[in-house]
Design a protein around this motif. Structure first.
Motif: not given
Length: 412
Positions: A219, A224, A226, A228, A264, A325-327, A336, A338
Motif C-alpha cells: 500500500g 493512503t 497509512y 504498515l 497500520l 495485507i493490502s490497503w 484495509a 486482510y
C-alpha cells in the motif's frame, strides 16, 4: 622500491656484463641473453629504467569518484512538475522481476527495479533501482509520462544500516527505506522520517512501542496516509514466551483469538489499526544437503527458514503478510484488506468497522485486489477449487448489514 631490490638488480647487471677474463661459450651467451630478458621484464614491472638508476617512479594518483552535483528542492520540484505535465492514473502490481504498470513490465536501463510505491489515482510513483555495486538509486516518475524519470536519492547499505543521500544534499540513516509515491520514508527504532520531493523540512513519524516498519508495503503511504508496522521479535531463548506463542498461533489458526502482529498507523498520529494476520507465515523452508530417495522423496540434512515473497517455484508465498495485507485509498476513504486462515475482511477505517467479505471453514487460499482507474475496488478470493468475487467493495460496504464488527483494538 626498497634498497634490497635495487642492490639485487645492480649485482645481477654486473654479473651479466661478463666481468671474467675467459670469453663466454655460445651456450653461456644464450643463457646470458635469457637472463637479460628476464631481468628487463622484472625491471619494467618495478618501475623501468628509473628503478635501475635508483630514482623513484612517479606515483599514480588514486582516482576518486567526484561528488555528485546537488540541486535545490525547488529545482527538483520543477523537474517533478515537468514529469507530471504528462501521464496519468495507472494500475500498479508487483512482479517477481519488477513492477507492472497498466499490465506492462516497467524497465529501467540502469538496473533491475527492486521496490516501489505508487499512487494509482495520479500515476505518481517512486522506485528503487539496484546498481551493480550494491547501492540503489531512488527515482521518481509518472505512469505514461513523456519525460524521463528523475533521480531523487542514492541508498547505500552497510550491514543492517541504510544511508540515504538525496540529490538536494540531505542525508538520512535508518534500518529500512520505503519508497512512496512522492518520496520515501526512512525507519529507525521507534521513529521514522518522511521525505517529500520539494519540501525543505522532512517530517517525523512516531512509531508504536514494540513495532518497526514492515519490510514490504502493499500500500502507498503517501496516498493512503497509512504505513504498515510489524511487531518486534521476542527473545528466542524465552521458552515460556515460545510456548505461549504456540498456543496463540494455534488459536489464531482455529479462529479462536486475534493477533496484533501487524498494525497500520496513520502518518498524522491517528488511532492505530491492528490487523488479524499472523507473523509466522512469512518464512519458507530452504533445504540443503539433499539426497534423492525415490521419484517423489528427497532426504535433506539441513533446513533453514527464510523470509520470502515467493516460493522456490517462483509463485507468490501466499502466507506472507505482503500478500495477506493490502490497503488502498478510495473516494470514500482508506480501506484495509486482510486474510486470516478462514476469512477475508475489509476494514472501513473512516467508519471504524470491519466487514467479512469471504468465509470458508476449510480455509481461504488467497485474494486479489483490482484497483480500477475510476477508483472502484474489486476483490476476488480463491476458496478451495472455486473463486468468488465482489465487483465493487465500496458498494458492498454501503449495503451490507451482516458480519460487521468494530475495528480491532491494539492488544485486544
Amino acid at each position: 622500491m626498497n634498497k634490497k631490490t635495487l642492490l639485487s638488480l645492480s649485482i645481477a647487471t654486473t654479473l651479466l656484463s661478463g666481468c671474467g677474463s675467459t670469453p663466454p661459450t655460445p651456450e653461456e651467451k644464450a643463457m646470458m641473453n635469457k637472463m637479460q630478458q628476464a631481468l628487463l621484464g622484472k625491471v619494467q614491472q618495478l618501475g623501468g629504467a628509473q628503478a635501475l638508476l635508483g630514482q623513484q617512479a612517479p606515483q599514480q594518483q588514486t582516482q576518486q569518484a567526484a561528488p555528485e552535483p546537488t540541486i535545490s528542492e525547488a529545482e527538483l520540484l520543477a523537474k517533478k512538475a515537468s514529469i507530471d505535465s504528462t501521464g496519468g492514473p495507472a494500475i500498479f502490481f508487483r512482479k517477481k522481476d519488477g513492477i507492472s504498470i497498466n499490465g506492462e513490465i516497467y524497465n529501467d536501463y540502469e538496473g533491475s527495479v527492486a521496490n516501489f510505491g505508487g499512487n494509482k489515482l495520479t500515476g505518481e510513483f517512486t522506485y528503487a533501482v539496484r546498481n551493480f555495486d550494491g547501492s540503489f538509486n531512488l527515482k521518481y516518475h509518472r505512469a505514461n509520462s513523456s519525460s524521463a524519470p528523475v533521480k531523487i536519492a542514492t541508498v547505500y547499505k552497510n550491514g543492517a544500516v541504510f544511508k540515504v543521500r538525496t540529490v538536494t544534499n540531505r542525508t538520512f540513516t535508518g534500518n529500512s527505506v520505503i519508497p512512496t509515491s512522492d518520496g520515501f520514508i526512512v525507519g529507525r527504532s521507534g521513529s521514522a522520517f518522511r521525505y517529500v520531493i520539494g519540501n525543505e523540512q522532512p517530517s517525523d513519524i512516531n512509531l508504536l512501542s514494540g513495532y518497526h516498519i514492515a519490510k514490504y508495503q502493499n500500500g502507498d503511504a503517501a496516498s493512503t496516509g497509512y504505513i504498515l508496522l510489524e511487531k518486534d521479535p521476542r527473545d528466542e531463548n524465552d521458552d515460556v514466551g515460545g510456548l505461549m506463542d504456540s498456543f496463540t498461533n494455534l488459536g489464531n489458526t482455529l479462529g479462536l483469538n486475534k493477533v496484533d502482529h501487524y498494525v497500520l498507523v496513520n502518518l498524522d498520529k491517528a488511532t492505530p489499526v491492528p490487523l488479524d494476520v499472523n507473523i509466522k507465515g512469512k518464512n519458507i523452508a530452504e533445504h540443503s544437503n539433499c539426497q534423492r530417495q525415490n521419484a517423489v522423496i528427497n532426504k535433506c540434512e539441513n533446513v533453514e527458514f527464510k523470509e520470502s515473497l515467493y516460493t522456490k517455484l517462483g509463485l507468490p508465498n501466499n502466507s506472507h503478510y505482503y500478500w495477506s495485507i493490502s490497503w488502498v485509498n478510495t473516494p470514500e476513504g482508506p480501506l484495509a484488506f486482510y486474510r486470516t486462515s478462514t476469512k477475508v475482511k475489509v476494514v472501513d477505517i473512516k467508519n471504524e468497522q470491519v466487514h467479512t467479505l469471504f468465509s470458508r471453514t476449510l480455509g481461504v487460499n488467497q485474494f486479489t485486489l483490482t484497483e480500477h482507474l475510476d477508483g472502484k475496488i474489486s476483490i476476488k478470493a480463491k476458496l478451495g477449487f472455486s473463486d468468488d468475487e465482489i465487483h465493487d467493495v465500496a458498494d458492498y460496504i454501503k449495503n451490507n448489514s451482516t458480519n460487521i464488527e468494530p475495528i480491532q483494538k491494539l492488544g485486544a
